[in-house]
Design an enzyme around this catalytic site. Structure first.
Site, PDB file in Angstrom:
ATOM      1  N   GLY A  14      -4.444   8.950 -16.353  1.00 49.61           N
ATOM      2  CA  GLY A  14      -2.718   9.146 -17.162  1.00 49.61           C
ATOM      3  C   GLY A  14      -1.984   8.379 -15.999  1.00 49.61           C
ATOM      4  N   SER A 143       0.257  23.322 -15.836  1.00 49.56           N
ATOM      5  CA  SER A 143       2.221  23.081 -16.034  1.00 49.56           C
ATOM      6  C   SER A 143       2.506  25.251 -15.805  1.00 49.56           C
ATOM      7  CB  SER A 143       2.672  23.034 -17.666  1.00 49.56           C
ATOM      8  OG  SER A 143       3.929  23.096 -17.746  1.00 49.56           O
ATOM      9  N   TYR A 156       0.205  22.870 -26.617  1.00 50.72           N
ATOM     10  CA  TYR A 156       0.574  22.677 -25.113  1.00 50.72           C
ATOM     11  C   TYR A 156       0.744  23.670 -23.636  1.00 50.72           C
ATOM     12  CZ  TYR A 156       2.675  20.161 -21.067  1.00 50.72           C
ATOM     13  OH  TYR A 156       2.856  20.629 -19.672  1.00 50.72           O
ATOM     14  N   ALA A 158      -0.616  26.590 -24.357  1.00 51.05           N
ATOM     15  CA  ALA A 158      -2.262  27.198 -24.262  1.00 51.05           C
ATOM     16  C   ALA A 158      -3.505  26.174 -23.719  1.00 51.05           C
ATOM     17  CB  ALA A 158      -3.093  27.576 -25.800  1.00 51.05           C
ATOM     18  N   THR A 159      -3.229  25.198 -23.269  1.00 57.27           N
ATOM     19  CA  THR A 159      -3.870  24.029 -23.140  1.00 57.27           C
ATOM     20  C   THR A 159      -3.782  23.752 -21.198  1.00 57.27           C
ATOM     21  OG1 THR A 159      -2.588  22.228 -23.259  1.00 57.27           O
ATOM     22  CG2 THR A 159      -4.297  22.566 -25.264  1.00 57.27           C
TER      23      THR A 159
HETATM   24  P1  NAD Z   1       4.299  10.721 -18.583  1.00 57.21           P
HETATM   25  O1  NAD Z   1       3.656  11.228 -19.962  1.00 57.21           O
HETATM   26  O2  NAD Z   1       4.820   9.936 -17.827  1.00 57.21           O
HETATM   27  O3  NAD Z   1       2.631  10.300 -17.969  1.00 57.21           O
HETATM   28  C1  NAD Z   1       1.391  10.831 -18.263  1.00 57.21           C
HETATM   29  C2  NAD Z   1       0.315   9.722 -18.760  1.00 57.21           C
HETATM   30  O4  NAD Z   1      -0.986  10.092 -19.216  1.00 57.21           O
HETATM   31  C3  NAD Z   1       0.872   8.500 -19.619  1.00 57.21           C
HETATM   32  O5  NAD Z   1       0.373   7.532 -18.977  1.00 57.21           O
HETATM   33  C4  NAD Z   1       0.031   8.673 -20.700  1.00 57.21           C
HETATM   34  O6  NAD Z   1      -0.163   7.498 -21.132  1.00 57.21           O
HETATM   35  C5  NAD Z   1      -0.939   9.615 -20.526  1.00 57.21           C
HETATM   36  N1  NAD Z   1      -1.806   9.452 -21.207  1.00 57.21           N
HETATM   37  C6  NAD Z   1      -1.601  10.541 -22.551  1.00 57.21           C
HETATM   38  N2  NAD Z   1      -2.788  10.508 -23.210  1.00 57.21           N
HETATM   39  C7  NAD Z   1      -3.757  10.232 -22.495  1.00 57.21           C
HETATM   40  C8  NAD Z   1      -5.527   9.599 -23.019  1.00 57.21           C
HETATM   41  N3  NAD Z   1      -6.112  10.254 -24.400  1.00 57.21           N
HETATM   42  N4  NAD Z   1      -6.222   9.248 -22.238  1.00 57.21           N
HETATM   43  C9  NAD Z   1      -5.755   8.191 -21.425  1.00 57.21           C
HETATM   44  N5  NAD Z   1      -4.273   8.316 -20.669  1.00 57.21           N
HETATM   45  C10 NAD Z   1      -3.245   9.172 -21.706  1.00 57.21           C
HETATM   46  O7  NAD Z   1       3.708  12.424 -18.079  1.00 57.21           O
HETATM   47  P2  NAD Z   1       4.161  13.112 -16.546  1.00 57.21           P
HETATM   48  O8  NAD Z   1       5.122  13.999 -16.283  1.00 57.21           O
HETATM   49  O9  NAD Z   1       3.353  12.153 -15.931  1.00 57.21           O
HETATM   50  O10 NAD Z   1       2.892  14.355 -16.913  1.00 57.21           O
HETATM   51  C11 NAD Z   1       1.762  13.643 -16.516  1.00 57.21           C
HETATM   52  C12 NAD Z   1       0.973  15.561 -15.669  1.00 57.21           C
HETATM   53  O11 NAD Z   1       1.663  16.600 -15.535  1.00 57.21           O
HETATM   54  C13 NAD Z   1       0.207  16.444 -17.693  1.00 57.21           C
HETATM   55  O12 NAD Z   1      -0.347  16.083 -17.494  1.00 57.21           O
HETATM   56  C14 NAD Z   1       1.224  16.899 -17.389  1.00 57.21           C
HETATM   57  O13 NAD Z   1       1.795  17.682 -18.972  1.00 57.21           O
HETATM   58  C15 NAD Z   1       1.903  17.610 -16.479  1.00 57.21           C
HETATM   59  N6  NAD Z   1       2.928  18.482 -16.815  1.00 57.21           N
HETATM   60  C16 NAD Z   1       5.158  17.698 -16.348  1.00 57.21           C
HETATM   61  C17 NAD Z   1       5.503  18.036 -16.585  1.00 57.21           C
HETATM   62  C18 NAD Z   1       6.669  17.673 -16.697  1.00 57.21           C
HETATM   63  O14 NAD Z   1       8.038  18.218 -16.269  1.00 57.21           O
HETATM   64  N7  NAD Z   1       6.750  15.837 -17.011  1.00 57.21           N
HETATM   65  C19 NAD Z   1       5.726  19.004 -16.224  1.00 57.21           C
HETATM   66  C20 NAD Z   1       4.422  20.341 -15.972  1.00 57.21           C
HETATM   67  C21 NAD Z   1       2.621  19.095 -16.073  1.00 57.21           C
END
Ligand code: NAD
Length: 251
Positions: A14, A143, A156, A158-159
């Site tokens: 991602g 998270s 979410y 739970a994962t």
């Molecule tokens: P984002 O949505 O900008 O990026 C997530 C990326 O994952 C995207 O590029 C998306 O296309 C990719 N993705 C989703 N499903 C996919 C799949 N099936 N196969 C391949 N790629 C896939 O969000 P982010 O904030 O950069 O999140 C990154 C990680 O951080 C995530 O795991 C998210 O849960 C975690 N997170 C984010 C936050 C926040 O506030 N943004 C907080 C806590 C945790």
């Protein structure tokens, strides 16, 4: 000691935007070669490749849905064929969706578990034999939701809780393979995932719960990821590194 990851190959899932993209740029700044997974936005992935050209590292993009175990297996074999090795796996891909428990459909529940959790099992299962060749590192992105829960996002949360216990299970399991397994648990981060929520008129209710008073930048999460992959962290495994502005104070 400066962080020097030259010669090491890092797979980030991602990675075409948000935290994954910031991590890709920071890994490149520290010399790592990059295998960049994305799901569908080829244009965004290609634009990251262009941005990475300023660093003297190798980088390639790999389109694959990480919720598809066969696609993950094929992707990791391609990466090892292309780069000859794999040293670091960053399980970053994820989705965040709202659903009350009484109206949550089974497809919604399955999608969350497949994308956020089973994908990490698939990536680790396929990557571990390669990481074990020279010793390596896995970094899972959880998270604060996995630590304190999150109303209307129970699937979410739970994962993300499961990612924490998965990390704590794999760390001792893979110690004999010289693979360290750690987790970064961000709080609110300014990315596309959170943009809509943080733009709501009542977004202050989230920010009030963060002692540092603001969401993180993606770079602030990337710093923790690169640290855990680096030789500064060679004695750290099974750790949950909280990068949340003080919002949740636990391990
Ligand atoms: P984002 O949505 O900008 O990026 C997530 C990326 O994952 C995207 O590029 C998306 O296309 C990719 N993705 C989703 N499903 C996919 C799949 N099936 N196969 C391949 N790629 C896939 O969000 P982010 O904030 O950069 O999140 C990154 C990680 O951080 C995530 O795991 C998210 O849960 C975690 N997170 C984010 C936050 C926040 O506030 N943004 C907080 C806590 C945790």
């Amino acid at each position: 000691m400066k962080i020097d990851l030259s010669g090491r190959v890092v797979l980030i899932t991602g990675s075409s935007r948000g935290i994954g993209r910031a991590a890709a740029l920071l890994f490149a700044e520290h010399g790592a070669d990059l295998a960049l997974n994305y799901r569908e936005n080829t244009q965004a992935a290609e634009s990251l490749l262009v941005e990475l050209k300023k660093y003297p590292v190798r980088a390639r993009i790999y389109r694959a849905d990480v919720a598809d175990e066969h696609a993950v297996g094929r992707m990791i074999e391609h990466i090892v064929t292309d780069f000859g090795r794999l040293d670091v796996l960053v399980n970053n891909a994820g989705i965040w969706k709202e659903a009350a428990i009484v109206t949550m459909t089974s497809p919604e529940l399955d999608e969350m578990i497949d994308v956020n959790l089973k994908s990490i099992f698939y990536c680790c299962r396929a990557a571990v034999p390669h990481l074990a060749q020279r010793g390596g590192s896995i970094i899972n992105i959880a998270s604060t939701a996995g630590q304190r829960g999150e109303a209307f996002h129970s699937h979410y949360a739970a994962t993300k809780g499961a990612i924490i216990s998965l990390t704590k299970s794999l760390a001792p399991e893979l110690v004999g393979d010289k693979i360290r397994v750690n987790c970064v648990a961000p709080g609110w981060v300014n990315t596309d995932m959170s943009a809509e929520e943080l733009a709501l008129p009542d977004a202050q209710r989230h920010l009030r719960l963060i002692p540092l008073g603001r969401p993180a930048s993606p770079d602030e999460i990337a710093g923790a990821i690169v640290f855990l992959a680096s030789d500064w962290a060679t004695f750290i495994t099974g750790e949950i590194l909280n990068v949340n502005g003080g919002a949740v104070l636990c391990g």
